[in-house]
Design an enzyme around this catalytic site. Structure first.
Site, PDB file in Angstrom:
ATOM      1  N   TYR A 126       0.689  -1.636   0.647  1.00 38.02           N
ATOM      2  CA  TYR A 126      -0.027  -0.257  -0.660  1.00 38.02           C
ATOM      3  C   TYR A 126       0.876   0.986  -0.206  1.00 38.02           C
ATOM      4  O   TYR A 126       1.912   0.891   0.350  1.00 38.02           O
ATOM      5  CB  TYR A 126      -1.239  -0.104   1.224  1.00 38.02           C
ATOM      6  CG  TYR A 126      -0.199   0.265   2.994  1.00 38.02           C
ATOM      7  CD1 TYR A 126      -0.044   1.236   3.389  1.00 38.02           C
ATOM      8  CD2 TYR A 126       0.288  -1.042   3.199  1.00 38.02           C
ATOM      9  CE1 TYR A 126       0.656   1.471   4.917  1.00 38.02           C
ATOM     10  CE2 TYR A 126       1.221  -0.903   4.170  1.00 38.02           C
ATOM     11  CZ  TYR A 126       1.117   0.500   4.759  1.00 38.02           C
ATOM     12  OH  TYR A 126       1.457   0.197   6.037  1.00 38.02           O
ATOM     13  N   CYS A 127       0.067   2.191  -0.647  1.00 41.61           N
ATOM     14  CA  CYS A 127       0.576   4.393  -0.545  1.00 41.61           C
ATOM     15  C   CYS A 127      -0.159   4.731   0.079  1.00 41.61           C
ATOM     16  O   CYS A 127      -1.326   4.109   0.197  1.00 41.61           O
ATOM     17  CB  CYS A 127       1.883   4.056  -1.581  1.00 41.61           C
ATOM     18  SG  CYS A 127       0.628   3.557  -2.598  1.00 41.61           S
ATOM     19  N   THR A 128       0.016   6.108  -0.619  1.00 39.30           N
ATOM     20  CA  THR A 128      -0.813   7.600   0.232  1.00 39.30           C
ATOM     21  C   THR A 128      -1.502   7.084  -1.101  1.00 39.30           C
ATOM     22  O   THR A 128      -3.056   7.477  -0.120  1.00 39.30           O
ATOM     23  CB  THR A 128       0.417   8.388  -0.489  1.00 39.30           C
ATOM     24  OG1 THR A 128       1.250   8.573   0.694  1.00 39.30           O
ATOM     25  CG2 THR A 128      -0.553   9.540   0.191  1.00 39.30           C
ATOM     26  N   CYS A 180       2.863   1.471  -4.649  1.00 37.83           N
ATOM     27  CA  CYS A 180       2.294   0.102  -4.536  1.00 37.83           C
ATOM     28  C   CYS A 180       1.646  -0.487  -6.122  1.00 37.83           C
ATOM     29  O   CYS A 180       1.799  -0.898  -6.156  1.00 37.83           O
ATOM     30  CB  CYS A 180       1.389  -0.265  -3.710  1.00 37.83           C
ATOM     31  SG  CYS A 180      -0.067   1.292  -3.383  1.00 37.83           S
ATOM     32  N   ILE A 201      -3.883   4.306   1.321  1.00 43.47           N
ATOM     33  CA  ILE A 201      -4.253   4.917   1.899  1.00 43.47           C
ATOM     34  C   ILE A 201      -6.070   5.823   2.169  1.00 43.47           C
ATOM     35  O   ILE A 201      -6.196   5.458   3.063  1.00 43.47           O
ATOM     36  CB  ILE A 201      -3.486   5.507   3.128  1.00 43.47           C
ATOM     37  CG1 ILE A 201      -2.327   4.504   2.824  1.00 43.47           C
ATOM     38  CG2 ILE A 201      -3.528   5.769   4.521  1.00 43.47           C
ATOM     39  CD1 ILE A 201      -0.801   5.121   3.380  1.00 43.47           C
TER      40      ILE A 201
END
Length: 340
Positions: free
Chosen positions: A185-187, A192, A214
């Protein structure tokens, strides 16, 4: 259309991996479109697609999204883009920039091509179930300073300072024979997604990534059901957001640009606008921060903007006022000489 809110500004985060060999030619028209609508922020164009975050009125952002999805110049290449909206009480960006770069998110791994192949998207509603599985390795693909503010429970921190470091982390910590299922996952989903393409090229088979990142999770999953801990760093003046994408408690050190928690601000090395526990003792940064704050205070007392397009507009206004004053003085001087 973006959702209706009472806030004066709508924030748009958008990205799409797409073949964009004409990205240089698209730069100037896109910048003109945004500036004409007083949109601010940054959009990046690269051969692999579009990425960026901007803000403006609700109507202006709606026009921009429609433009990107339907204008013939883009030939439908941004249809299906990952789009997220948030609201802001104040403009979170200083100016509008459209940049062209080799990549929309820099990994320097040409074999990773998300437009060709990516891992399995996981909807925010299904994310909790996936990362709860005992044979899944959950990896945060963001940088270390972002992870400090918050992460999913049990997620691994690769301790990277840039996305390019992720390749070394894969080389030293992951094994396609051992790590059968990886969830990343990433912002906002872009890192990702590209990381998943990279892992697939390295022989990993079951690779998952959180769709929308996220931000989509915090917007979609009720706080009572959430596995997210802390706040999510964002790259604008909001600094961080929490559940419901509400602005968080984190602030930004004006000397070193590190995000600061409440504990950081309670540290003896924290001096507002001048230093924090991460940069205290750095004489160069301290001097730069002190001068910056002096300029901010001078601008505040003068009632003018210090940075960004507002500062440029103030400077242009002052220049015009001075020119008008000089013209009046010259006219008065000429009139006096003529009368005498």
């Amino acid at each position: 259309m973006p959702p209706q809110t009472n806030a004066p500004f709508t924030v748009l985060a958008i990205y799409k991996f797409a073949e964009l060999p004409d990205h240089e030619a698209l730069k100037a028209p896109l910048a003109a479109f945004c500036c004409a609508r007083e949109i601010r922020g940054t959009l990046i164009l690269a051969p692999e697609g579009l990425n960026g975050t901007v803000a403006g009125t609700r109507e202006a952002i709606a026009e921009l999204v429609s433009h990107l999805l339907t204008d013939g110049a883009y030939a439908g290449r941004f249809v299906g883009a990952e789009i997220k909206y948030a609201s802001a009480e104040t403009m979170p960006f200083l100016r509008m920039k459209v940049r062209t770069k080799p990549e929309i998110v820099t990994l320097r791994a040409p074999e990773a091509n998300p437009a060709r192949r990516v891992g399995t998207y996981v909807a925010p509603q299904a994310w909790n179930g996936l990362i709860a599985e005992p044979d899944v390795r959950v990896i945060d693909t963001r940088n270390d300073y972002e992870v400090r503010l918050g992460r999913f429970a049990g997620a691994e921190d690769p301790a990277t300072t840039s996305f390019t470091d992720f390749k070394a982390y894969v080389e030293t910590h992951l094994d396609p024979e051992r790590d059968r299922k990886i969830a990343m996952y990433c912002t906002g989903g872009i890192r990702c997604e590209k990381a998943s393409a990279y892992l697939l090229e390295k022989g990993f088979e079951a690779v998952y990534h959180l769709k929308g990142g996220i931000l989509a999770y915090l917007e979609t999953v009720p706080e009572a059901e959430s596995l997210w801990q802390g706040e999510c760093f964002v790259f604008d003046e909001r600094v961080a957001v929490g559940h419901g994408l509400l602005v968080g408690e984190a602030s930004l050190c004006r000397a070193c640009r590190m995000p600061l928690t409440a504990a950081d601000r309670a540290h003896p090395d924290y001096v507002e606008n001048l230093s924090c526990p991460h940069c205290a003792g750095d004489a160069r940064k301290a001097a730069s921060a002190a001068e910056r704050q002096r300029q901010v205070e001078l601008a505040r007392h003068a009632g003018i903007a210090h940075l960004g397009e507002d500062a440029a507009a103030d400077a242009q206004r002052r220049k015009a006022e001075k020119a008008e004053l000089r013209a009046r003085s010259a006219a008065q001087s000429t009139g006096t000489r003529q009368r005498s």
